[in-house]
Motif scaffolding. Structure first.
Motif, PDB file in Angstrom:
ATOM      1  N   GLU A 171      -9.041 -16.101  17.793  1.00 43.47           N
ATOM      2  CA  GLU A 171      -9.596 -14.817  17.326  1.00 43.47           C
ATOM      3  C   GLU A 171      -8.552 -13.712  17.451  1.00 43.47           C
ATOM      4  N   ARG A 172      -7.839 -13.691  18.593  1.00 51.06           N
ATOM      5  CA  ARG A 172      -6.821 -12.660  18.801  1.00 51.06           C
ATOM      6  C   ARG A 172      -5.763 -12.752  17.693  1.00 51.06           C
ATOM      7  N   PHE A 173      -5.333 -13.992  17.378  1.00 48.93           N
ATOM      8  CA  PHE A 173      -4.301 -14.139  16.346  1.00 48.93           C
ATOM      9  C   PHE A 173      -4.821 -13.768  14.953  1.00 48.93           C
ATOM     10  N   LEU A 193      -0.913  -5.190   7.662  1.00 46.67           N
ATOM     11  CA  LEU A 193      -0.845  -3.725   7.520  1.00 46.67           C
ATOM     12  C   LEU A 193       0.588  -3.217   7.710  1.00 46.67           C
ATOM     13  N   LYS A 194       1.226  -3.731   8.769  1.00 46.66           N
ATOM     14  CA  LYS A 194       2.594  -3.299   9.069  1.00 46.66           C
ATOM     15  C   LYS A 194       3.533  -3.650   7.925  1.00 46.66           C
ATOM     16  N   ALA A 195       3.370  -4.877   7.381  1.00 48.93           N
ATOM     17  CA  ALA A 195       4.247  -5.301   6.287  1.00 48.93           C
ATOM     18  C   ALA A 195       4.015  -4.416   5.063  1.00 48.93           C
ATOM     19  N   ALA A 222       7.668  -4.082  13.491  1.00 48.89           N
ATOM     20  CA  ALA A 222       6.925  -5.273  13.942  1.00 48.89           C
ATOM     21  C   ALA A 222       6.389  -5.098  15.355  1.00 48.89           C
ATOM     22  N   SER A 223       7.167  -4.444  16.218  1.00 47.92           N
ATOM     23  CA  SER A 223       6.718  -4.310  17.609  1.00 47.92           C
ATOM     24  C   SER A 223       6.470  -2.853  17.963  1.00 47.92           C
ATOM     25  N   ASP A 224       5.673  -2.649  19.023  1.00 43.67           N
ATOM     26  CA  ASP A 224       5.373  -1.304  19.510  1.00 43.67           C
ATOM     27  C   ASP A 224       5.488  -1.342  21.047  1.00 43.67           C
ATOM     28  N   PRO A 225       6.725  -1.168  21.560  1.00 42.38           N
ATOM     29  CA  PRO A 225       6.946  -1.318  23.002  1.00 42.38           C
ATOM     30  C   PRO A 225       6.096  -0.372  23.861  1.00 42.38           C
ATOM     31  N   ARG A 253       3.035   0.702  23.310  1.00 42.58           N
ATOM     32  CA  ARG A 253       1.691   0.094  23.426  1.00 42.58           C
ATOM     33  C   ARG A 253       1.752  -1.112  24.370  1.00 42.58           C
ATOM     34  N   GLU A 254       2.786  -1.927  24.228  1.00 38.62           N
ATOM     35  CA  GLU A 254       2.894  -3.109  25.095  1.00 38.62           C
ATOM     36  C   GLU A 254       2.959  -2.704  26.575  1.00 38.62           C
ATOM     37  N   HIS A 255       3.716  -1.627  26.875  1.00 40.23           N
ATOM     38  CA  HIS A 255       3.793  -1.188  28.272  1.00 40.23           C
ATOM     39  C   HIS A 255       2.420  -0.779  28.793  1.00 40.23           C
ATOM     40  N   ARG A 256       1.660  -0.092  27.947  1.00 34.41           N
ATOM     41  CA  ARG A 256       0.308   0.325  28.371  1.00 34.41           C
ATOM     42  C   ARG A 256      -0.590  -0.900  28.566  1.00 34.41           C
ATOM     43  N   GLN A 257      -0.475  -1.859  27.650  1.00 34.09           N
ATOM     44  CA  GLN A 257      -1.295  -3.081  27.766  1.00 34.09           C
ATOM     45  C   GLN A 257      -0.948  -3.845  29.052  1.00 34.09           C
ATOM     46  N   ILE A 258       0.361  -3.945  29.343  1.00 32.30           N
ATOM     47  CA  ILE A 258       0.779  -4.681  30.548  1.00 32.30           C
ATOM     48  C   ILE A 258       0.251  -3.990  31.800  1.00 32.30           C
ATOM     49  N   VAL A 313       2.471 -14.407  24.626  1.00 33.40           N
ATOM     50  CA  VAL A 313       1.626 -14.265  23.427  1.00 33.40           C
ATOM     51  C   VAL A 313       2.231 -13.217  22.477  1.00 33.40           C
ATOM     52  N   VAL A 314       2.632 -12.080  23.045  1.00 33.90           N
ATOM     53  CA  VAL A 314       3.127 -10.988  22.183  1.00 33.90           C
ATOM     54  C   VAL A 314       4.432 -11.391  21.484  1.00 33.90           C
ATOM     55  N   THR A 315       5.270 -12.162  22.154  1.00 38.10           N
ATOM     56  CA  THR A 315       6.515 -12.625  21.505  1.00 38.10           C
ATOM     57  C   THR A 315       6.176 -13.412  20.233  1.00 38.10           C
ATOM     58  N   GLU A 316       5.148 -14.228  20.325  1.00 38.91           N
ATOM     59  CA  GLU A 316       4.735 -15.022  19.156  1.00 38.91           C
ATOM     60  C   GLU A 316       4.147 -14.105  18.069  1.00 38.91           C
ATOM     61  N   VAL A 317       3.350 -13.114  18.497  1.00 39.84           N
ATOM     62  CA  VAL A 317       2.754 -12.171  17.527  1.00 39.84           C
ATOM     63  C   VAL A 317       3.871 -11.435  16.776  1.00 39.84           C
ATOM     64  N   ILE A 318       4.874 -10.965  17.532  1.00 37.58           N
ATOM     65  CA  ILE A 318       5.944 -10.192  16.898  1.00 37.58           C
ATOM     66  C   ILE A 318       6.750 -11.073  15.932  1.00 37.58           C
ATOM     67  N   HIS A 349       5.529 -13.474  14.187  1.00 36.47           N
ATOM     68  CA  HIS A 349       4.710 -13.531  12.956  1.00 36.47           C
ATOM     69  C   HIS A 349       4.867 -12.246  12.150  1.00 36.47           C
ATOM     70  N   HIS A 350       4.880 -11.092  12.858  1.00 31.93           N
ATOM     71  CA  HIS A 350       4.980  -9.808  12.150  1.00 31.93           C
ATOM     72  C   HIS A 350       6.327  -9.683  11.426  1.00 31.93           C
ATOM     73  N   ILE A 351       7.396 -10.136  12.088  1.00 27.42           N
ATOM     74  CA  ILE A 351       8.722 -10.077  11.448  1.00 27.42           C
ATOM     75  C   ILE A 351       8.721 -10.957  10.195  1.00 27.42           C
TER      76      ILE A 351
HETATM   77  C1  LIG Z   1      -0.625  -6.179  17.425  1.00 26.80           C
HETATM   78  C2  LIG Z   1       0.363  -5.274  17.408  1.00 26.80           C
HETATM   79  O1  LIG Z   1       1.708  -5.645  17.304  1.00 26.80           O
HETATM   80  C3  LIG Z   1       2.475  -6.046  18.440  1.00 26.80           C
HETATM   81  C4  LIG Z   1       1.693  -7.001  19.239  1.00 26.80           C
HETATM   82  C5  LIG Z   1       0.881  -6.551  20.243  1.00 26.80           C
HETATM   83  C6  LIG Z   1      -0.181  -7.447  20.802  1.00 26.80           C
HETATM   84  O2  LIG Z   1      -0.179  -8.647  20.470  1.00 26.80           O
HETATM   85  O3  LIG Z   1      -1.037  -6.963  21.570  1.00 26.80           O
HETATM   86  C7  LIG Z   1       1.022  -5.249  20.738  1.00 26.80           C
HETATM   87  C8  LIG Z   1       1.955  -4.404  20.245  1.00 26.80           C
HETATM   88  C9  LIG Z   1       2.914  -4.791  19.196  1.00 26.80           C
HETATM   89  O4  LIG Z   1       4.202  -4.979  19.765  1.00 26.80           O
HETATM   90  C10 LIG Z   1       0.106  -3.829  17.426  1.00 26.80           C
HETATM   91  O5  LIG Z   1       1.019  -3.052  17.138  1.00 26.80           O
HETATM   92  O6  LIG Z   1      -1.049  -3.452  17.715  1.00 26.80           O
END
Ligand SMILES: C=C(O[C@@H]1C=C(C(=O)O)C=C[C@H]1O)C(=O)O
Length: 111
Positions: free
Chosen positions: A36-38, A47-49, A55-58, A60-65, A89-94, A96-98
């Motif tokens: 579901e997350r993927f 959307l990003k493309a 592709a990444s949003d460092p 946001r990632e810092h806040r999530q961590i 997980v996020v490395t794999e998401v990024i 995909h985004h790239i």
């Molecule tokens: C999903 C996003 O893209 C990337 C992946 C994230 C994630 O898997 O949680 C968070 C930030 C981004 O680096 C996003 O920007 O929200």
């Protein structure tokens, strides 16, 4: 002996099977949750493309961590492990985004 402890090898085996059933249920739930997350991160990637967003949003990632580390401590889970899992997980998401961004560019500029 504690009353909840198995008192024979057979009882221990039954207990192990019961616990393994729950472990298998949890593993199945984790796979479903990740799927579901993927699905959602794929939408984000599209959307990003489409709008040429990075592709990444460092930030946001810092806040999530930070949030996940707090939740891990509250839940008695090693916060280092929670962060490692998230980064994995996020490395794999990024990745995909790239890929989605590169495919979008190829479609816009065919040879
Ligand atoms: C999903 C996003 O893209 C990337 C992946 C994230 C994630 O898997 O949680 C968070 C930030 C981004 O680096 C996003 O920007 O929200």
């Amino acid at each position: 002996m504690c009353p909840t402890e198995p008192d024979s090898a057979e009882a221990a085996w039954q207990k192990l099977l019961r616990i393994r059933q729950s472990i298998d249920n949890i593993d199945a739930a984790l796979v479903h949750l990740l799927a579901e997350r993927f699905k959602f991160t794929q939408e984000v990637g599209e959307l990003k493309a489409e709008f040429g967003l990075p592709a990444s949003d460092p930030d946001r990632e810092h806040r999530q961590i930070a949030r996940l580390r707090e939740l891990a401590v509250e839940s008695n889970l090693d916060p280092e492990f929670a962060e490692k899992w998230f980064n994995f997980v996020v490395t794999e998401v990024i990745r995909h985004h790239i890929q989605a961004g590169a495919e979008g560019e190829e479609r816009e500029a065919p040879l």
